[in-house]
Design a protein around this motif. Structure first.
Motif, mmCIF file in Angstrom:
data_model
loop_
_atom_site.group_PDB
_atom_site.id
_atom_site.type_symbol
_atom_site.label_atom_id
_atom_site.label_comp_id
_atom_site.label_asym_id
_atom_site.label_seq_id
_atom_site.Cartn_x
_atom_site.Cartn_y
_atom_site.Cartn_z
ATOM 1 N N HIS A 1 0.460 -1.325 0.191
ATOM 2 C CA HIS A 1 -0.367 -0.138 -0.310
ATOM 3 C C HIS A 1 0.856 1.126 -0.071
ATOM 4 O O HIS A 1 0.056 2.125 0.588
ATOM 5 C CB HIS A 1 -0.894 -0.211 1.133
ATOM 6 C CG HIS A 1 -2.443 -0.802 0.015
ATOM 7 N ND1 HIS A 1 -2.897 0.216 0.117
ATOM 8 C CD2 HIS A 1 -2.494 -1.873 0.474
ATOM 9 C CE1 HIS A 1 -4.262 -0.971 0.002
ATOM 10 N NE2 HIS A 1 -4.150 -1.972 0.815
ATOM 11 N N GLU A 2 2.414 1.050 -0.090
ATOM 12 C CA GLU A 2 2.661 2.443 -0.337
ATOM 13 C C GLU A 2 2.538 3.517 -1.479
ATOM 14 O O GLU A 2 1.872 4.485 -1.491
ATOM 15 C CB GLU A 2 4.445 2.274 -0.813
ATOM 16 C CG GLU A 2 5.546 3.301 -1.055
ATOM 17 C CD GLU A 2 5.571 3.753 0.514
ATOM 18 O OE1 GLU A 2 5.838 5.362 0.498
ATOM 19 O OE2 GLU A 2 5.519 3.252 1.249
ATOM 20 N N SER A 3 1.466 2.854 -2.484
ATOM 21 C CA SER A 3 1.021 3.429 -3.328
ATOM 22 C C SER A 3 -0.417 4.094 -3.066
ATOM 23 O O SER A 3 -0.372 5.697 -3.615
ATOM 24 C CB SER A 3 0.110 2.753 -4.746
ATOM 25 O OG SER A 3 1.185 2.216 -5.762
ATOM 26 N N THR A 4 -0.863 3.168 -1.976
ATOM 27 C CA THR A 4 -1.627 4.469 -0.940
ATOM 28 C C THR A 4 -1.259 6.183 -0.757
ATOM 29 O O THR A 4 -1.927 6.837 -0.559
ATOM 30 C CB THR A 4 -2.435 3.439 -0.410
ATOM 31 O OG1 THR A 4 -3.224 2.660 -1.333
ATOM 32 C CG2 THR A 4 -3.442 4.203 0.714
ATOM 33 N N VAL B 1 -12.765 7.447 1.027
ATOM 34 C CA VAL B 1 -11.792 6.648 0.577
ATOM 35 C C VAL B 1 -11.060 5.922 1.613
ATOM 36 O O VAL B 1 -11.020 5.450 2.457
ATOM 37 C CB VAL B 1 -10.544 7.298 -0.140
ATOM 38 C CG1 VAL B 1 -9.482 7.775 1.135
ATOM 39 C CG2 VAL B 1 -9.758 6.040 -1.024
ATOM 40 N N CYS B 2 -11.396 4.137 1.352
ATOM 41 C CA CYS B 2 -11.041 3.070 2.695
ATOM 42 C C CYS B 2 -10.004 1.984 1.638
ATOM 43 O O CYS B 2 -10.728 1.046 0.957
ATOM 44 C CB CYS B 2 -12.545 2.518 2.686
ATOM 45 S SG CYS B 2 -12.503 0.880 4.192
ATOM 46 N N PRO B 3 -8.972 2.611 2.064
ATOM 47 C CA PRO B 3 -8.232 1.429 2.079
ATOM 48 C C PRO B 3 -7.719 0.596 2.713
ATOM 49 O O PRO B 3 -7.840 0.199 4.118
ATOM 50 C CB PRO B 3 -6.377 2.376 1.311
ATOM 51 C CG PRO B 3 -7.020 3.085 2.261
ATOM 52 C CD PRO B 3 -8.290 3.507 1.946
ATOM 53 N N VAL B 4 -7.895 -0.729 2.289
ATOM 54 C CA VAL B 4 -7.802 -2.137 3.170
ATOM 55 C C VAL B 4 -6.256 -2.604 2.884
ATOM 56 O O VAL B 4 -6.167 -3.509 2.440
ATOM 57 C CB VAL B 4 -8.832 -3.190 2.445
ATOM 58 C CG1 VAL B 4 -8.867 -4.168 3.879
ATOM 59 C CG2 VAL B 4 -10.079 -2.586 2.816
ATOM 60 N N ARG B 5 -5.854 -2.633 4.475
ATOM 61 C CA ARG B 5 -4.368 -2.618 4.662
ATOM 62 C C ARG B 5 -4.566 -4.479 4.696
ATOM 63 O O ARG B 5 -5.095 -4.742 5.327
ATOM 64 C CB ARG B 5 -4.150 -1.711 5.544
ATOM 65 C CG ARG B 5 -3.646 -0.753 5.931
ATOM 66 C CD ARG B 5 -2.624 0.394 4.409
ATOM 67 N NE ARG B 5 -2.858 1.549 4.718
ATOM 68 C CZ ARG B 5 -1.873 2.178 4.447
ATOM 69 N NH1 ARG B 5 -0.842 1.898 3.762
ATOM 70 N NH2 ARG B 5 -1.892 3.790 4.368
ATOM 71 N N TYR C 1 -10.745 -0.873 -1.581
ATOM 72 C CA TYR C 1 -10.199 -0.665 -2.808
ATOM 73 C C TYR C 1 -8.846 -2.002 -1.493
ATOM 74 O O TYR C 1 -8.605 -1.136 -0.282
ATOM 75 C CB TYR C 1 -9.794 0.197 -3.779
ATOM 76 C CG TYR C 1 -8.562 0.912 -3.198
ATOM 77 C CD1 TYR C 1 -6.927 0.854 -3.352
ATOM 78 C CD2 TYR C 1 -8.613 2.769 -2.384
ATOM 79 C CE1 TYR C 1 -6.420 1.304 -1.963
ATOM 80 C CE2 TYR C 1 -8.289 3.348 -1.795
ATOM 81 C CZ TYR C 1 -7.016 3.058 -1.736
ATOM 82 O OH TYR C 1 -5.728 3.955 -1.287
ATOM 83 N N GLY C 2 -7.705 -2.568 -3.024
ATOM 84 C CA GLY C 2 -6.956 -2.798 -2.477
ATOM 85 C C GLY C 2 -6.322 -3.237 -3.003
ATOM 86 O O GLY C 2 -5.764 -2.654 -3.853
ATOM 87 N N MET C 3 -5.165 -4.499 -3.200
ATOM 88 C CA MET C 3 -4.160 -4.294 -4.197
ATOM 89 C C MET C 3 -4.102 -4.144 -4.950
ATOM 90 O O MET C 3 -2.636 -4.301 -5.459
ATOM 91 C CB MET C 3 -2.966 -5.347 -2.864
ATOM 92 C CG MET C 3 -2.453 -4.940 -1.772
ATOM 93 S SD MET C 3 -1.185 -6.309 -1.370
ATOM 94 C CE MET C 3 -1.694 -7.653 -1.081
#
Length: 766
Positions: free
Chosen positions: A187-190, A403-407, A369-371
């Motif tokens: 998730h560095e892109s996040t 926005v909800c990135p899923v780590r 979203y995820g990887m």
């Protein structure tokens, strides 16, 4: 040990996520790990405010948890860590390290918990036991004599906030910022994209937003495998009539239907909840194009509303008051043609317009979203496009939206919060200087890709790993394994045996540690630690199982032991006092980060956790412009730098329900109907017919690069699957040898595992 490649069985897969299949999997692994009675009680304390935080995924922990606040994946992780199986020095008397190289990832980890410090003996090619004092003294002596700016301090996302803080301080007091971590691989892109667009490198959504949203967009995240507890929030939203619109190349079971194992009615009747109301099988790498199509369709709806005198679709008040760069973005949307969008996304215009129509009528939309979005050459751009979509209708900084990135790993986000970063500008170096009386290094350190580059160049004198299975997780497997053997020193702080212990440096040490679930007894009594979840909420975690061995040491104790053996004494850092009472570590963290950790020791047991400040959630934009920034994509191609040509197919990697990251619990993937083997490639029937392939035929994949390096994976069995034409899927980490190290996301350098152009050759080519 036999290989799994000859044991493949394919069965139809139509069951929902959850249900009796999940119950059966949990019961099986508890029995297999000889932990059935012990862990059945432990599971009742998992993700509870008076218990322990799950050691697998980082999904949020509710303030009012379910009676069984664990999922199948979390139960597997708990059983795996608290297994009754152990490895002592006698295990290595039976096998040389070279013999163990033939073992699979599953076979290595399934041997059980490591219980004693070990050092590789070159004469016998075996690991031998040694004392903790000897291990620390020898490692410290080697580090004191090494080139300090080149030593690497890697950390896995499982380490607690307390350990991570100590580890970052150790590296900086040693003399560098070489602190790559597992976030660099996912998730560095996040972190990069959100920091530049909304001013915070983390998501804006909390669990409560799921109760207030009226539309959810889902991108590239397999909830049924990677974060199954989220299915409770998704099911509740669907029962309220909330549409869930999914973009994912594969039709993953958790995004299709769910039977709640905690509902007696559903379990007795087999009732399923349909999760996705629209399911768009986007082409791997086509996410920017799909998002551009959504934005283009929304803009067309706004144009029509404007022409007809109706209410605007765009949130003009929000856009005027809170955003920057709108005109340039809208210009790029208008000039982008539908034929290009359809070609790159693999989706029809009508499908994207249908999704946009739902978005335009919703008042509060969140994007999960995820990887699947981050592990691309354009990973940062993909995430920025998510922000563009949300900003158009003011869907950041209001209830039910964001926005909800899923780590992935359980504390991978939290490590960054307390200083695990190679970027000196993200660490409070001036505060550390004041607090501890040393001059922190100001030079940028190595991230994961840069550490790999330095290892390949034979420039790294020592690699210290706080957890993880680095060598198995990174790309460029063949070259990396060869270079790894030339490292002068490798040190692994671990709970279980993995490939990174078997492929080792010239001097190699294994330092076995307590797991988070185990009782951690120190001079000050039983200790607790803290972690941060995907929603930036921080929780306490108290170990509850008896340790696998009395000879194990906690992660903080091991980091302190390395620090004492390596660093000159510093009167302002009492490593022994920190280990005796972790509350003193939290007090130090609070002093370093007062805005985040005020009253840390008092608040760590807050039900549901306490949230660190996220300005964007309050529409406070910590960006250069002072507003939320629209960004213009460079282009639509999902893999712009590869040499795709006639006969190539686009590969993307996936995980099975029998694994978590590089940990392989079993060779089965019941959601995809694959049993007994992971050496498979998923391919559409039309593409199989073009290549005269039948189910079970063996193929070899070769990376379609022209840099002179041969990258291949042989002996993969073809499995027919519903997948976009021209694309194939294979398991991580088995397909990592196909990924060039240079094939990473622009800006973030996340390995681009979700879009790799390959050649498919019939037969298992040597």
């Amino acid at each position: 040990m036999s290989s799994d490649s000859d044991n493949l069985r394919i069965k139809p897969a139509s069951m929902p996520a959850g249900g009796w299949g999940s119950v059966g999997e949990v019961a099986h692994i508890l029995f297999e790990q000889r932990a059935a009675l012990k862990d059945s009680g432990l599971l009742l304390k998992q993700n509870k405010s008076d218990g322990f935080a799950c050691v697998s995924c980082a999904w949020a922990k509710p303030a009012n948890p379910h009676p069984f606040e664990f999922c199948e994946s979390g139960a597997k992780a708990t059983a795996w860590e608290t297994t009754s199986k152990t490895i002592g020095a006698d295990f290595f008397e039976r096998y040389t390290v070279t013999q163990l190289e033939a073992w699979s990832d599953h076979q290595l980890e399934d041997q059980g918990r490591l219980t004693t410090p070990l050092r590789w003996d070159a004469a016998s090619d075996k690991y031998r036991a040694l004392s903790w004092d000897t291990a620390f003294a020898e490692i410290g002596a080697a580090l004191r004599g090494a080139k300090r700016e080149q030593v690497v301090f890697y950390s896995s996302g499982r380490a607690s906030l307390e350990t991570s803080y100590m580890y970052g301080l150790l590296a900086r007091m040693y003399g560098n910022n070489n602190l790559p971590d597992s976030s660099n691989m996912c998730h560095e892109s996040t972190s990069v994209a959100l920091q530049k667009t909304i001013g915070d490198g983390v998501g804006t959504v909390v669990l409560g937003d799921f109760e207030q949203t009226d539309c959810i967009f889902f991108f590239g995240q397999n909830v049924g495998v990677n974060s199954p507890r989220m299915l409770h929030q998704l099911q509740a939203a669907r029962k309220r009539g909330v549409p869930i619109i999914t973009f994912n190349p594969l039709r993953e079971r958790g995004l299709v239907s769910f039977t709640n194992p905690q509902s007696p009615g559903e379990m007795l009747t087999g009732q399923e909840t349909a999760i996705s109301t629209q399911y768009h099988q986007v082409r791997p790498g086509g996410d920017t194009a799909a998002l551009m199509g959504l934005c283009k369709a929304i803009l067309a709806l706004d144009d029509a509303a404007l022409d007809g005198g109706a209410a605007r679709v765009l949130d003009t008040a929000f856009l005027a008051g809170h955003t920057h760069g709108l005109d340039d973005f809208l210009a790029s949307v208008r000039t982008c043609g539908w034929p290009d969008i359809e070609r790159e996304s693999g989706l029809k215009r009508a499908s994207l317009e249908s999704a946009a129509w739902v978005y335009a009528r919703a008042k509060a939309v969140m994007a999960v979203y995820g990887m699947g979005l981050t592990q691309h050459r354009n990973g940062v751009q993909n995430v920025a496009m998510i922000v563009n979509l949300l900003l158009l209708r003011g869907n950041i900084g209001k209830p039910g939206a964001g926005v909800c990135p899923v780590r992935g790993h359980s504390n991978v986000q939290g490590q960054r919060t307390v200083g695990i970063t190679e970027k000196p500008e993200l660490a409070p170096l001036d505060k550390l200087k004041e607090q501890y009386g040393f001059e922190p290094p100001r030079t940028k350190g190595m991230n994961t890709v840069e550490a790999c580059e330095a290892i390949l160049a034979r420039e790294v004198p020592a690699f210290i790993a706080l957890g993880g299975n680095f060598l198995r997780a990174v790309p460029e497997t063949a070259l990396m394994e060869a270079a790894w053997r030339e490292l002068p020193l490798t040190v692994q702080i671990s709970t279980k045996l993995n490939r990174n212990h078997i492929i080792h440096g010239k001097a190699s040490y294994i330092l076995p540690c307590l797991g988070r679930i185990e009782v951690d007894r120190q001079l000050g009594g039983e200790q607790a630690v803290t972690v941060e979840d995907s929603t930036a909420c921080i929780h306490g975690s108290r170990g509850m199982a008896e340790p696998a061995s009395h000879d194990l040491r906690s992660e903080p104790a091991i980091v302190a032991g390395l620090a004492r053996a390596t660093l000159n004494p510093n009167p302002r850092v009492d490593w022994d006092a920190w280990v005796a009472d972790y509350g003193t570590i939290r007090a130090a963290i609070e002093e370093t980060y007062p805005d985040i950790f005020q009253d840390f020791n008092a608040r760590m047991w807050t039900p549901g956790g306490f949230r660190k400040p996220v300005g964007a959630a309050e529409r406070q934009w910590k960006t250069d412009s002072g507003k939320a920034n629209f960004t213009v994509p460079e282009g639509l191609p999902g893999d712009p730098d590869t040499k795709a040509g006639l006969g190539t197919m686009r590969l993307f990697t996936v995980r099975s329900d029998g694994q978590f990251n590089t940990t392989i619990y079993s060779f089965d993937d019941r959601f995809r109907g694959v049993y007994g083997s992971r050496r498979v490639v998923f391919m559409g029937r039309a593409d199989m017919a073009k290549r005269a392939l039948a189910q079970g035929d063996l193929v070899t994949l070769r990376c379609a690069s022209d840099d002179g390096v041969e990258r291949k994976v042989a002996g993969l069995a073809v499995v027919p699957y519903d997948i976009p034409e021209g694309t194939i899927a294979g398991y991580f980490p088995e397909c990592n040898p196909l990924i060039p190290l240079w094939h990473h996301a622009k800006e973030s350098k996340v390995p681009a595992a979700k879009a790799i152009d390959v050649l498919v050759e019939k037969g298992s080519t040597p």
